[in-house]
Design an enzyme around this catalytic site. Structure first.
Site, short mmCIF file in Angstrom:
data_model
loop_
_atom_site.label_atom_id
_atom_site.label_comp_id
_atom_site.label_asym_id
_atom_site.label_seq_id
_atom_site.Cartn_x
_atom_site.Cartn_y
_atom_site.Cartn_z
N SER A 124 0.83 -1.20 0.00
CA SER A 124 0.00 0.00 0.00
C SER A 124 0.86 1.25 0.00
O SER A 124 1.97 1.25 0.55
CB SER A 124 -0.86 -0.02 1.26
N TYR A 148 -1.76 -1.16 10.96
CA TYR A 148 -2.01 -1.66 9.60
C TYR A 148 -0.81 -1.33 8.70
O TYR A 148 -0.24 -2.21 8.04
CB TYR A 148 -3.29 -1.06 9.01
N LYS A 152 2.12 -3.82 6.84
CA LYS A 152 2.51 -3.86 5.41
C LYS A 152 4.02 -3.64 5.27
O LYS A 152 4.69 -4.30 4.47
CB LYS A 152 1.75 -2.77 4.63
P1 NAD Z 1 -10.92 -7.27 1.23
O1 NAD Z 1 -11.13 -7.30 2.71
O2 NAD Z 1 -12.09 -6.98 0.37
O3 NAD Z 1 -10.28 -8.66 0.75
C1 NAD Z 1 -9.41 -9.41 1.55
C2 NAD Z 1 -9.89 -10.86 1.53
O4 NAD Z 1 -9.01 -11.64 2.33
C3 NAD Z 1 -11.29 -11.04 2.11
O5 NAD Z 1 -12.10 -11.77 1.21
C4 NAD Z 1 -11.07 -11.80 3.41
O6 NAD Z 1 -12.15 -12.67 3.72
C5 NAD Z 1 -9.77 -12.54 3.12
N1 NAD Z 1 -8.95 -12.84 4.31
C6 NAD Z 1 -8.60 -12.02 5.33
N2 NAD Z 1 -7.79 -12.66 6.19
C7 NAD Z 1 -7.61 -13.92 5.69
C8 NAD Z 1 -6.89 -15.05 6.13
N3 NAD Z 1 -6.19 -15.02 7.26
N4 NAD Z 1 -6.94 -16.18 5.37
C9 NAD Z 1 -7.66 -16.22 4.21
N5 NAD Z 1 -8.38 -15.18 3.77
C10 NAD Z 1 -8.35 -14.04 4.49
O7 NAD Z 1 -9.75 -6.23 0.94
P2 NAD Z 1 -9.25 -5.61 -0.44
O8 NAD Z 1 -9.65 -4.18 -0.45
O9 NAD Z 1 -9.59 -6.48 -1.55
O10 NAD Z 1 -7.68 -5.64 -0.18
C11 NAD Z 1 -6.88 -6.72 -0.61
C12 NAD Z 1 -5.44 -6.48 -0.17
O11 NAD Z 1 -5.00 -5.23 -0.70
C13 NAD Z 1 -5.26 -6.41 1.34
O12 NAD Z 1 -4.04 -7.03 1.68
C14 NAD Z 1 -5.17 -4.92 1.60
O13 NAD Z 1 -4.43 -4.62 2.76
C15 NAD Z 1 -4.48 -4.43 0.33
N6 NAD Z 1 -4.75 -3.00 0.04
C16 NAD Z 1 -6.05 -2.58 -0.06
C17 NAD Z 1 -6.31 -1.24 -0.31
C18 NAD Z 1 -7.73 -0.72 -0.39
O14 NAD Z 1 -7.94 0.49 -0.26
N7 NAD Z 1 -8.73 -1.55 -0.63
C19 NAD Z 1 -5.24 -0.34 -0.46
C20 NAD Z 1 -3.93 -0.81 -0.37
C21 NAD Z 1 -3.70 -2.16 -0.11
#
Ligand code: NAD
Ligand code: UDP
Length: 338
Positions: A124, A148, A152
C-alpha cells in the site's frame, strides 16, 4: 498458469480473478470469508464465464496451503488476504500482525516447501507515511503511523530479506494508491461491512440512501480546496496491474517494487462532485475536523510500472464514479448472502 489467489473473494482479489481469466490464467482462490461472501464466486462466473476453484480456509493454516499448492499445481501466488482497516488496527494490533505478517510468513514457508517461487504481494501507498513531496517514486523513504501500515511495512521488509537470501525467487511488491470503482457490469464491487472507512463506499452509500451525509475530514489542508488529495485508481486498472506483474516480472528472479496509481490527485470535493455527476444524486456533506493520522496529499509517480510492466491506468474519473454507482445502485445492500 495456475495462480493461487489468497483473499480472492475480496474486493480487489475478485476483480483480479476476472482479469486473470480474461488473460488466460487459472486462478485458484483461498479465502476464509472473514470479509467476503460466497456470492462473489457466482458473480465471477457470471461475468467471466468461468467458476474458479474456491477453497474456504485460512492462509495461516500451513498444511492446508501446502495441500492447495500441490493439488492445483500452483505456479505463482498473489497474496491479497489480510485485514485492512486502519482504525480497527489501532484497536486490534495483534489480529493485524497475526493475519498480515504471520499470514504472509506461513504462506511463504508453505511455498518454499512446495518449490513455488513466484509471489506478488498487496502492499500500500501507506508505506510512504507522510511523503516529503509528490509525486511519490518507489525509492522514497518508508515509514508507518499505525499497526495496519506497520504490518505492510514489516511484510515488505520480511519479503525483501527473504528474497535476498533466496535470489532465485521472484517477489513483487505492488503499492496500491486508492482503489475505487467496480466491474463495469455492476456485478462486483466493494462491499464493506458496517460503516465504511473509505471515502468512495461512504459516498455511494449516502447517494443510495443508506447514510444521511458524508463527513469531509478536514478542510484546512494546504490543497486547492482545503480537502485531502489522493490518487484514486480504478480497481480494473489495479487488477490489470497484477496480470502485467505476473506476465512481465513473474518469471524474473529478483525483488520488484511498483507503485500502482494514476499519477493524478483529486480532492475529496472533486470526488463528491464527480460522483454526483455520474449518479445524478446529491451527496450532502459536512465539513468536519481532520481525521487523526491523515495526510494532506498523496499521489504516485507510476512511470516505473509503465516502463517495466508495460502497464498504465487508463480508466477515467468518470468511469470510476459511474462504475461505483452502477454497483451500488444494483446492489444497495451489497452482496446478498448465498
Ligand atoms: P478485502 O477485505 O475486500 O479482501 C481481503 C480478503 O481476504 C477477504 O475476502 C477476506 O475474507 C480474506 N482474508 C482475510 N484474512 C484472511 C486469512 N487469514 N486467510 C484467508 N483469507 C483471508 O480487501 P481488499 O480491499 O480487496 O484488499 C486486498 C489487499 O489489498 C489487502 O491485503 C489490503 O491490505 C491491500 N490494500 C487494499 C487497499 C484498499 O484500499 N482496498 C489499499 C492498499 C492495499
Ligand atoms: N475521507 C473523508 N470522509 C470519509 C472518508 C474519507 O473525508 O468518510 C477523506 C480522507 O480524509 C482522505 C480521503 O477521503 O482525504 C481518502 O480517504 P480513504 O480513507 O478512502 O483512503 P486513505 O487515503 O486514507 O487510505
Amino acid at each position: 498458469m495456475n495462480v493461487l489467489v489468497t483473499g480472492g473473494m475480496g474486493y480487489i482479489g475478485s476483480h483480479t480473478c476476472i482479469q486473470m481469466i480474461d488473460a488466460g490464467m487459472n486462478p485458484v482462490i483461498l479465502d476464509n470469508l472473514y470479509n467476503s461472501k460466497n456470492t462473489v464466486l457466482e458473480r465471477i462466473e457470471k461475468v467471466s464465464g468461468v467458476k474458479p476453484t474456491f477453497i474456504e480456509g485460512d492462509v495461516r493454516n500451513k498444511s492446508l496451503v501446502v495441500d492447495v499448492l500441490k493439488a492445483h499445481n500452483i505456479d505463482a501466488v498473489i497474496h491479497f488476504a489480510g485485514l485492512k482497516a486502519v482504525g480497527e488496527s489501532v484497536q486490534k494490533p495483534l489480529e493485524y500482525y497475526d493475519n498480515n505478517v504471520n499470514g504472509t510468513l506461513v504462506l511463504v514457508d508453505a511455498m518454499r516447501d512446495c518449490d513455488v517461487k513466484t509471489l506478488v504481494f498487496s502492499s500500500s501507498a501507506t508505506v510512504y507515511g507522510d511523503p516529503a513531496s509528490v509525486p511519490i517514486t518507489e525509492d522514497f523513504p518508508t515509514s508507518a503511523t499505525n499497526p495496519y501500515g506497520r504490518s505492510k511495512l514489516m511484510v515488505e521488509e520480511c519479503l525483501t530479506d527473504f528474497q535476498k537470501a533466496n535470489p532465485d525467487w521472484s517477489i513483487t511488491l505492488l503499492r496500491y494508491f486508492n482503489p475505487v470503482g467496480s466491474h463495469p457490469t455492476g456485478e462486483l464491487g466493494e462491499d464493506p461491512q458496517g460503516i465504511p472507512n473509505n471515502l468512495m463506499p461512504f459516498v455511494s452509500q449516502v447517494a443510495v440512501g443508506r447514510r444521511e451525509f458524508l463527513s469531509v475530514f478536514g478542510h484546512d489542508y494546504p490543497t486547492k480546496d482545503g480537502t485531502g488529495v489522493r490518487d484514486y485508481i480504478h480497481v480494473m486498472d489495479l487488477s490489470d496491474g497484477h496480470v502485467a506483474a505476473l506476465q512481465k516480472v513473474g518469471s524474473k528472479q529478483g525483488l520488484h517494487v511498483y507503485n500502482l496509481g494514476t499519477g493524478n490527485g483529486y480532492s475529496v470535493l472533486d470526488m463528491v462532485k464527480a460522483f454526483e455527476a455520474a449518479s445524478g444524486k446529491e451527496v450532502p456533506y459536512q465539513l468536519v475536523d481532520r481525521r487523526p493520522g491523515d495526510i494532506a496529499e498523496c499521489w504516485a509517480d507510476p512511470a516505473k510500472a509503465t516502463k517495466e510492466l508495460g502497464w498504465q491506468a487508463i480508466r477515467t474519473l468518470e468511469e470510476m464514479t459511474a462504475d461505483t454507482w452502477r454497483w451500488q445502485s444494483k446492489n444497495p445492500q451489497g452482496y446478498p448472502e448465498s
